[in-house]
Scaffold this motif. Structure first.
Motif, PDB file in Angstrom:
ATOM      1  N   GLU A 289       0.819  -1.212   0.000  1.00 36.99           N
ATOM      2  CA  GLU A 289       0.000   0.000   0.000  1.00 36.99           C
ATOM      3  C   GLU A 289       0.851   1.261   0.000  1.00 36.99           C
ATOM      4  N   SER A 290       1.901   1.277   0.794  1.00 41.27           N
ATOM      5  CA  SER A 290       2.730   2.478   0.881  1.00 41.27           C
ATOM      6  C   SER A 290       4.103   2.103   1.427  1.00 41.27           C
TER       7      SER A 290
ATOM      8  N   GLU B 269       6.508   3.787   4.120  1.00 39.55           N
ATOM      9  CA  GLU B 269       6.497   4.850   5.118  1.00 39.55           C
ATOM     10  C   GLU B 269       7.664   4.716   6.084  1.00 39.55           C
TER      11      GLU B 269
ATOM     12  N   GLN C 298      10.293   2.091  -2.578  1.00 39.82           N
ATOM     13  CA  GLN C 298       9.390   3.010  -3.273  1.00 39.82           C
ATOM     14  C   GLN C 298       9.615   2.949  -4.782  1.00 39.82           C
TER      15      GLN C 298
END
Length: 165
Positions: A113-114, A116, A150
């Motif tokens: 999802e991400s 972080e 990322q």
């Protein structure tokens, strides 16, 4: 599908077999048969071929506190647990190894999802619940890992797939 189209001929060849023709697939599976030629014409294969490829990269992300606690808690029987984050072509693989157990967890970039980075105290950082070292002063490693994750998430995950549409 792109992997099937690329790898199936190699597997079939090594087994001394041939891939079925579209007609054979239609006779066996009827209307539900996958039409690879049609999908190629629609751009499915070139879409996947255009995604950036990456070399496998490994990071030692052993949480030293957890490793020591496991060793002490088992009176040394477990030994020191080591954790490795292996960034493969299409997924993140977390490997944990000690004297009791070897574990692998796979997370495809498309399901991530991400990415972080979180500060757990004034000098301790983690990325997506991965907290390497003793936690303190690990910012450079965490930032490097986060940047790699990322980039792979964007280039190989859902974002890349959506951009190609």
């Amino acid at each position: 599908l792109w992997e099937i189209d690329k790898e199936a001929p190699k597997v079939l060849s090594s087994a001394g077999c041939e891939a079925p023709t579209q007609e054979v697939m239609n006779s066996m599976y009827g209307a539900g048969a996958v039409d690879l030629e049609k999908m190629k014409k629609q751009g499915v294969n070139p879409f996947m071929d255009n995604l950036k490829s990456f070399e496998t990269k490994s990071y030692d992300v052993t949480n030293k506190w957890e490793s020591c606690a496991m060793c002490w808690g088992t009176c040394g029987l477990a030994g020191c647990t080591t954790t490795t984050a292996e960034l493969q072509q299409d997924s993140l693989v977390i490997k944990e190894v000690n004297n009791f157990d070897d574990e692998e967890a796979f997370l495809p970039y498309a399901e991530m999802e991400s990415v972080e980075i979180q500060r757990t105290c004034f000098c301790c950082f983690e990325v997506n619940d991965i907290n390497p070292g003793f936690g303190c002063c690990n910012g450079a490693l965490v930032e490097e890992l986060a940047a790699d994750l990322q980039q792979r998430k964007v280039q190989r995950g859902n974002i890349a797939q959506i951009k190609q549409l």
